[in-house]
Design a protein around this motif. Structure first.
Motif, PDB file in Angstrom:
ATOM      1  N   ASP A  30       7.971  -2.176  41.464  1.00  0.00           N
ATOM      2  CA  ASP A  30       6.880  -2.390  42.416  1.00  0.00           C
ATOM      3  C   ASP A  30       5.741  -1.407  42.190  1.00  0.00           C
ATOM      4  OD1 ASP A  30       8.218  -4.446  43.805  1.00  0.00           O
ATOM      5  OD2 ASP A  30       9.386  -2.955  44.910  1.00  0.00           O
ATOM      6  N   LEU A  31       6.079  -0.159  41.814  1.00  0.00           N
ATOM      7  CA  LEU A  31       5.066   0.886  41.770  1.00  0.00           C
ATOM      8  C   LEU A  31       5.320   1.853  40.623  1.00  0.00           C
ATOM      9  CD1 LEU A  31       2.701   2.489  43.154  1.00  0.00           C
ATOM     10  CD2 LEU A  31       4.472   3.714  44.439  1.00  0.00           C
ATOM     11  N   ALA A  32       4.248   2.230  39.955  1.00  0.00           N
ATOM     12  CA  ALA A  32       4.269   3.322  38.981  1.00  0.00           C
ATOM     13  C   ALA A  32       3.295   4.384  39.472  1.00  0.00           C
ATOM     14  CB  ALA A  32       3.868   2.837  37.593  1.00  0.00           C
ATOM     15  N   PHE A  33       3.769   5.613  39.549  1.00  0.00           N
ATOM     16  CA  PHE A  33       2.958   6.721  40.077  1.00  0.00           C
ATOM     17  C   PHE A  33       2.881   7.811  39.021  1.00  0.00           C
ATOM     18  CE2 PHE A  33       2.333  10.753  42.156  1.00  0.00           C
ATOM     19  CZ  PHE A  33       1.443  10.492  43.188  1.00  0.00           C
ATOM     20  N   ALA A  34       1.654   8.231  38.695  1.00  0.00           N
ATOM     21  CA  ALA A  34       1.458   9.287  37.704  1.00  0.00           C
ATOM     22  C   ALA A  34       0.653  10.423  38.320  1.00  0.00           C
ATOM     23  CB  ALA A  34       0.726   8.743  36.478  1.00  0.00           C
ATOM     24  N   LYS A  51      -0.182   0.414  40.450  1.00  0.00           N
ATOM     25  CA  LYS A  51      -0.197   1.702  39.757  1.00  0.00           C
ATOM     26  C   LYS A  51      -1.096   2.673  40.515  1.00  0.00           C
ATOM     27  CE  LYS A  51       0.644  -0.368  35.220  1.00  0.00           C
ATOM     28  NZ  LYS A  51       0.207  -0.464  33.798  1.00  0.00           N
ATOM     29  N   ILE A  52      -0.579   3.904  40.692  1.00  0.00           N
ATOM     30  CA  ILE A  52      -1.325   4.960  41.374  1.00  0.00           C
ATOM     31  C   ILE A  52      -1.450   6.155  40.441  1.00  0.00           C
ATOM     32  CG2 ILE A  52      -1.302   6.611  43.290  1.00  0.00           C
ATOM     33  CD1 ILE A  52       0.176   4.594  44.964  1.00  0.00           C
ATOM     34  N   ILE A  53      -2.648   6.717  40.375  1.00  0.00           N
ATOM     35  CA  ILE A  53      -2.873   7.949  39.627  1.00  0.00           C
ATOM     36  C   ILE A  53      -3.360   9.017  40.599  1.00  0.00           C
ATOM     37  CG2 ILE A  53      -5.190   7.135  38.952  1.00  0.00           C
ATOM     38  CD1 ILE A  53      -3.015   9.571  36.922  1.00  0.00           C
ATOM     39  N   ALA A  95      -6.413   2.014  37.707  1.00  0.00           N
ATOM     40  CA  ALA A  95      -5.321   2.123  38.677  1.00  0.00           C
ATOM     41  C   ALA A  95      -5.694   1.409  39.974  1.00  0.00           C
ATOM     42  CB  ALA A  95      -5.000   3.584  38.945  1.00  0.00           C
ATOM     43  N   ASP A  96      -4.677   0.947  40.681  1.00  0.00           N
ATOM     44  CA  ASP A  96      -4.912   0.310  41.976  1.00  0.00           C
ATOM     45  C   ASP A  96      -5.357   1.319  43.027  1.00  0.00           C
ATOM     46  OD1 ASP A  96      -3.933  -2.556  41.519  1.00  0.00           O
ATOM     47  OD2 ASP A  96      -2.274  -1.352  40.748  1.00  0.00           O
ATOM     48  N   LEU A  97      -4.968   2.579  42.833  1.00  0.00           N
ATOM     49  CA  LEU A  97      -5.339   3.630  43.772  1.00  0.00           C
ATOM     50  C   LEU A  97      -5.427   4.945  43.013  1.00  0.00           C
ATOM     51  CD1 LEU A  97      -5.827   4.634  46.698  1.00  0.00           C
ATOM     52  CD2 LEU A  97      -3.332   4.808  46.939  1.00  0.00           C
ATOM     53  N   CYS A  98      -6.470   5.714  43.302  1.00  0.00           N
ATOM     54  CA  CYS A  98      -6.663   7.018  42.660  1.00  0.00           C
ATOM     55  C   CYS A  98      -6.832   8.061  43.753  1.00  0.00           C
ATOM     56  CB  CYS A  98      -7.883   6.987  41.744  1.00  0.00           C
ATOM     57  SG  CYS A  98      -8.299   8.604  41.007  1.00  0.00           S
ATOM     58  N   PHE A  99      -6.083   9.154  43.640  1.00  0.00           N
ATOM     59  CA  PHE A  99      -6.190  10.265  44.587  1.00  0.00           C
ATOM     60  C   PHE A  99      -6.899  11.450  43.945  1.00  0.00           C
ATOM     61  CE2 PHE A  99      -2.109   8.514  46.483  1.00  0.00           C
ATOM     62  CZ  PHE A  99      -2.715   8.065  47.645  1.00  0.00           C
ATOM     63  N   LEU A 100      -7.722  12.138  44.742  1.00  0.00           N
ATOM     64  CA  LEU A 100      -8.272  13.436  44.380  1.00  0.00           C
ATOM     65  C   LEU A 100      -8.100  14.365  45.572  1.00  0.00           C
ATOM     66  CD1 LEU A 100     -11.411  12.410  42.337  1.00  0.00           C
ATOM     67  CD2 LEU A 100      -9.556  13.866  41.516  1.00  0.00           C
ATOM     68  N   SER A 101      -8.185  15.666  45.315  1.00  0.00           N
ATOM     69  CA  SER A 101      -7.757  16.630  46.321  1.00  0.00           C
ATOM     70  C   SER A 101      -8.824  17.005  47.338  1.00  0.00           C
ATOM     71  CB  SER A 101      -7.254  17.904  45.625  1.00  0.00           C
ATOM     72  OG  SER A 101      -8.289  18.454  44.817  1.00  0.00           O
ATOM     73  N   THR A 102     -10.103  16.824  47.015  1.00  0.00           N
ATOM     74  CA  THR A 102     -11.164  17.214  47.944  1.00  0.00           C
ATOM     75  C   THR A 102     -12.296  16.194  47.899  1.00  0.00           C
ATOM     76  OG1 THR A 102     -12.462  18.494  46.339  1.00  0.00           O
ATOM     77  CG2 THR A 102     -10.675  19.654  47.480  1.00  0.00           C
ATOM     78  N   PRO A 103     -13.127  16.139  48.934  1.00  0.00           N
ATOM     79  CA  PRO A 103     -14.302  15.253  48.903  1.00  0.00           C
ATOM     80  C   PRO A 103     -15.243  15.574  47.749  1.00  0.00           C
ATOM     81  CG  PRO A 103     -13.856  15.947  51.144  1.00  0.00           C
ATOM     82  CD  PRO A 103     -12.940  16.751  50.264  1.00  0.00           C
ATOM     83  N   ALA A 113     -17.804   7.509  37.272  1.00  0.00           N
ATOM     84  CA  ALA A 113     -16.985   6.312  37.073  1.00  0.00           C
ATOM     85  C   ALA A 113     -17.162   5.372  38.252  1.00  0.00           C
ATOM     86  CB  ALA A 113     -15.514   6.707  36.917  1.00  0.00           C
ATOM     87  N   ARG A 114     -16.496   4.228  38.160  1.00  0.00           N
ATOM     88  CA  ARG A 114     -16.485   3.259  39.255  1.00  0.00           C
ATOM     89  C   ARG A 114     -15.027   3.016  39.636  1.00  0.00           C
ATOM     90  NH1 ARG A 114     -20.402  -1.713  37.948  1.00  0.00           N
ATOM     91  NH2 ARG A 114     -19.991  -2.033  40.188  1.00  0.00           N
ATOM     92  N   PRO A 115     -14.427   3.939  40.371  1.00  0.00           N
ATOM     93  CA  PRO A 115     -13.002   3.811  40.719  1.00  0.00           C
ATOM     94  C   PRO A 115     -12.735   2.540  41.514  1.00  0.00           C
ATOM     95  CG  PRO A 115     -13.847   5.999  41.243  1.00  0.00           C
ATOM     96  CD  PRO A 115     -15.026   5.149  40.924  1.00  0.00           C
ATOM     97  N   LYS A 116     -11.595   1.935  41.230  1.00  0.00           N
ATOM     98  CA  LYS A 116     -11.224   0.721  41.953  1.00  0.00           C
ATOM     99  C   LYS A 116     -10.952   1.016  43.419  1.00  0.00           C
ATOM    100  CE  LYS A 116      -8.450  -2.017  39.759  1.00  0.00           C
ATOM    101  NZ  LYS A 116      -7.226  -2.639  39.178  1.00  0.00           N
TER     102      LYS A 116
END
Length: 229
Positions: A30-34, A51-53, A95-103, A113-116
């Motif tokens: 269901d999910l791949a997380f990197a 997929k989540i990065i 990726a379907d979702l991208c995380f970063l740590s701060t605004p 970039a143009r993140p999804k």
């Protein structure tokens, strides 16, 4: 030499590819997380519905900042910044979702970039463990600094603290001691150790290492990511 990121080349391993291939043989996920851009390319060999990065920080901009400090490794840092930023941009777009740590990190990525689907995910702190510490007013005259002690901004901060700040403290409080806490202390940090300066290296529990500290000092003037200190 291949023109790719040094980070990605360092983390490339045939055993990992073999393991991922074996895990996926006959299975659907269901999910791949990197976590981090260095691991991100492994998402490309994962068959998963989503997929989540988690980039945490933009490492490319970290390398760019380190290159701006100059020194013999600056050209290598600058090269890695140029090679890694397109990869981090591509990972966020694929990726379907991208995380970063701060605004701020998110704004920097959005400019390149143009993140999804981009979200800010800060880190947590086990605050209860710190809340149970004795009050600093009851502690001896110990000043502490905490960090990954082979990271260049932390090395510079520790040197500034030990060589510029503490001499002023010692003139007024001769019994004061400095404790530099954190794993993998680089040689310039280890050389700071002396009668009134302790370099601990890694510790089992950070709260315990701070239990008898009166002052936490963080003389940082650079760095990216989450400004924990």
């Amino acid at each position: 030499l291949s023109g790719q990121s040094l980070t990605v080349a360092w983390l490339r391993d045939a055993r990992v590819r073999h393991c991922l291939t074996k895990w996926q043989d006959g299975h659907s996920y269901d999910l791949a997380f990197a976590f981090s851009s260095g691991v991100g390319p492994w998402l490309q060999v994962c068959n998963a519905h989503r997929k989540i990065i988690d980039l945490c920080d933009l490492d490319a901009l970290k390398w760019r900042a380190l290159a701006a400090d100059g020194g013999p490794r600056a050209p290598i840092f600058a090269l890695e910044a140029r090679r890694l930023l397109p990869l981090e941009a591509a990972l966020s777009e694929q990726a379907d979702l991208c995380f970063l740590s701060t605004p701020q990190e998110a704004a920097d990525l959005a400019a390149a970039a143009r993140p999804k689907n981009l979200k800010v995910l800060t880190n947590g702190v086990p605050w209860q463990e710190f809340a149970e510490l004795p009050p600093p007013s009851a502690a001896p005259a110990v000043v502490a600094f905490l960090g990954q002690m082979d990271y260049p901004p932390n090395i510079l901060a520790a040197q500034h603290l030990a060589m510029a700040v503490m001499p002023q403290v010692w003139r007024k409080t001769p019994e004061a001691r400095l404790r530099i806490i954190g794993r993998a202390p680089a040689a310039p940090v280890r050389r700071l150790a002396g009668a009134r300066v302790a370099v601990t290296g890694a510790v089992d529990q950070v709260p315990a290492a701070l239990a008898d500290v009166r002052v936490f000092c963080a003389p940082l003037d650079r760095g990216r990511g989450i400004p924990n200190k």
